[in-house]
Design a protein around this motif. Structure first.
Motif, short mmCIF file in Angstrom:
data_model
loop_
_atom_site.label_atom_id
_atom_site.label_comp_id
_atom_site.label_asym_id
_atom_site.label_seq_id
_atom_site.Cartn_x
_atom_site.Cartn_y
_atom_site.Cartn_z
N ILE A 299 -1.13 -2.43 13.01
CA ILE A 299 -1.26 -3.10 11.79
C ILE A 299 -2.31 -4.11 11.77
O ILE A 299 -3.08 -4.38 10.82
N ILE B 34 -5.74 -4.46 9.24
CA ILE B 34 -5.57 -5.84 8.54
C ILE B 34 -6.97 -6.44 8.58
O ILE B 34 -7.61 -7.03 7.97
N SER C 118 -5.61 -6.76 1.85
CA SER C 118 -4.61 -6.91 3.18
C SER C 118 -3.20 -6.29 2.83
O SER C 118 -2.84 -5.60 3.69
N HIS D 199 -4.01 -2.39 3.14
CA HIS D 199 -4.02 -1.92 4.50
C HIS D 199 -2.80 -2.47 5.61
O HIS D 199 -2.70 -1.93 6.35
N PHE D 200 -1.93 -3.41 4.91
CA PHE D 200 -0.71 -3.43 5.76
C PHE D 200 0.25 -2.35 5.65
O PHE D 200 0.59 -1.83 6.75
N GLY E 277 -1.52 0.28 7.71
CA GLY E 277 -1.25 -0.04 9.23
C GLY E 277 -0.05 0.44 9.49
O GLY E 277 0.08 0.68 10.87
N THR F 130 5.65 -8.03 9.46
CA THR F 130 5.58 -8.58 8.16
C THR F 130 5.67 -9.88 8.06
O THR F 130 4.88 -10.63 7.25
N ILE G 290 2.28 -11.20 9.34
CA ILE G 290 1.19 -10.99 8.07
C ILE G 290 1.50 -11.91 7.12
O ILE G 290 0.37 -12.45 6.60
#
Lengths: 311, 256
Positions: free
Chosen positions: A149, A153, A181, A184-185, A188, A233, A236
């Protein structure tokens, strides 16, 4: 996430190419020292494996019809080490550019930094920081998911930064960064789960390929997955909220400046009513030239000059 | 598959195929730099810049349908960026094309220009790939100073792609034959992971066998080619033509 030429400015493309060349040169020297010629074919096979693994796509439940595939930088970095993984991923990116035309020729520097060097080193570092010396099942899964991840990111953030500095597109930096982001999270997470599952299989079937592995037959634990995902989570979300400040940061400011400059340059060069006939003449002339070239090529094609020769 | 088609096309015998890989590589890089530096959004200059790669495709006997399909396959990312860019610059401008005038936004023009430049540079790289064998390109890279280990890695990778992708295709076919519906994320995930891991394990075994075979034949880390790269008069003529074309593009960019 292969960057095309068109969203980069020449200074950014040139600068990133220079950075990638220096970095890659150093990594190649490291890899040459640490990898014997016997293992060279192994690296070649791993590069081909990454290609093939990218074909094995997984149907995703959302959005409808979407599918995802492994990128492989973190997996390679865990198995081969970051220097060798960077070299393998670079070779994959060059082949993707030259044979599959995926990613621009001028954007090669950016793509090598974003997709080969940074994810390999970031993923490898994070994986070993979390997995530690004594690797348990939970640690292996948590480490590989978080590493994937974070690496994904980070790559997406680099794409946003390079695009913002280039100032070619009009999308604001924060909006583009948040979009990249966010997307891609999710990618990821998928990459992390696949990497963890593949590592589990490798540990079970070919544990000798990776050192410092916990014994037994690790399987993807639901609790480990949920805890890891929740942790990632939060990390991020906090990171993105810090970036998405109301006040413009340095990059945002530079983007505004560059966008203003590019808009100005576009405005002054937009074809207006006065030179409409010139544009028409240019397009018509180009089309006519292409037709002539096509006709000439058809005439010469019948003379048998294009026979395929044996390799 | 695309890579086999490109491989087949690169083995033809035309004027472009006979040129030195270095001259084609330099030409495409210079062309891409010039096209990207054309900040002007007029359609005229983009149309003129499309003539060069179009001619290369035809001279190299590359099917235009293949090039169009490839551009179509790879355009979604640039399309998203270009279209989203159009929403952020809504200043109204009037464009003229012959006798016709059209009111549109600066962002829309920029989006079209980004996509048109993408198509043009893609045509150039397709022309390069389809008229140059990868082994010749690698020799060109090597003579231009790319590290030896990277050149070897790219060469080996390309050699094994056909083998490993073929194996992956068999796996995909087997999965498609046994699975008639979506199995739910968890089972889909475990199936895909098992396939990838199995591919990894078999790739490793293959690598070990290939490595043993190469070492037995005296492989010392250097890939040797029987074909020598030579810079002929044709290369000089080609590069001179490319330079003239670039000069034309730069000269007319302020006019059309």
């Amino acid at each position: 996430m292969h960057m095309p030429n068109e969203i980069l400015s020449l200074p950014v493309a040139g600068g990133s190419f220079a950075i990638a060349a220096v970095g890659l040169g150093t990594l190649c020297r490291v890899a040459s020292r640490t990898i014997s010629s016997e293992k060279a074919s192994l690296m070649g096979i791993f590069g081909a494996f990454i290609f093939a693994a990218q074909m094995l796509n997984l149907p995703l439940p959302f959005p409808p019809g979407a599918s995802g595939h492994l990128t492989g930088a973190v997996l390679l970095a865990i198995v081969l080490g970051p220097a060798a993984a960077s070299v393998v991923m670079t070779s994959v990116i060059i082949i993707q550019c030259l044979v599959f035309q995926d990613g621009g020729l001028l954007a090669l520097g950016c793509n090598i930094i974003n997709l080969a060097i940074v994810p390999s080193f970031a993923g490898h570092t994070i994986y070993h920081l979390i997995a530690g010396a004594r690797k348990t099942k939970f640690r292996i899964y948590a480490a590989s998911i978080i590493a994937c991840i974070a690496a994904t990111i980070l790559s997406a953030a680099l794409v946003s930064i390079e695009t913002a500095i280039s100032g070619v597109i009009a999308v604001p930096f924060v909006t583009f960064l948040a979009f990249m982001s966010g997307v891609h999270f999710v990618i990821g997470i998928f990459e992390g789960v696949i990497t963890a599952s593949v590592l589990a299989y490798i540990y079970r079937a070919r544990g000798d390929l990776i050192n410092g592995v916990a014994g037994g037959s690790p399987r993807l634990s639901k609790a480990a997955f949920i805890v890891t995902l929740a942790g990632a989570t939060i990390i991020i979300a906090v990171s993105i909220s810090l970036v998405a400040s109301a006040k413009p940061d340095g990059l945002e400011w530079s983007l505004q400046q560059s966008t203003a400059v590019s808009s100005e340059s576009i405005e002054t060069s937009t074809p207006g009513p006065a030179n409409g006939w010139t544009s028409l003449a240019a397009v018509a002339g180009s089309a006519l030239t292409m037709i002539v070239i096509w006709l000439v090529s058809k005439i010469f094609a019948n003379r048998g000059g294009g026979k395929c020769i044996t390799p | 598959m695309h890579h086999t088609v490109m491989d087949h096309l690169s083995m033809q015998d035309t004027f472009l195929h006979r040129l030195d890989a270095r001259s084609k590589l330099i030409a495409v890089v210079v062309f891409t730099i010039v096209v990207i530096s054309l900040r002007r959004t007029g359609v005229g200059i983009i149309a003129v810049s499309a003539v060069g790669p179009f001619a290369m495709l035809l001279v190299g006997r590359v099917p235009l349908k293949l090039a169009a399909l490839q551009i179509g396959c790879l355009c979604p990312f640039i399309m998203i960026i270009a279209i989203s860019s159009a929403f952020y610059d809504r200043s109204v401008v009037t464009i003229a094309f012959g006798a016709y005038e059209l009111n549109t936004t600066q962002g829309a023009i920029g989006a079209v220009a980004i996509f048109a430049r993408f198509a043009v540079t893609m045509m150039a790289i397709i022309a390069l790939s389809a008229t140059t064998r990868l082994s010749d390109l690698l020799a060109a890279f090597s003579s231009l100073g790319l590290p030896k280990i990277l050149v070897m890695q790219i060469g080996l990778l390309y050699r094994y792609i056909f083998l490993i992708i073929d194996r992956a295709c068999h796996m995909l076919g087997a999965r498609a034959g046994r699975k008639l519906r979506y199995l739910g994320l968890r089972r889909e995930l475990s199936t895909s992971a098992a396939m990838i891991a199995s591919l990894f394990a078999t790739s490793t075994q293959t690598a070990q066998r290939v490595s043993d075979a190469m070492m037995a034949r005296g492989f010392d880390g250097t890939i040797r080619s029987l074909k020598k790269s030579t810079f002929s008069i044709a290369d000089t003529v080609f590069l001179a033509a490319v330079c003239a074309y670039m000069a034309l593009l730069l000269a007319v960019k302020g006019v059309i």
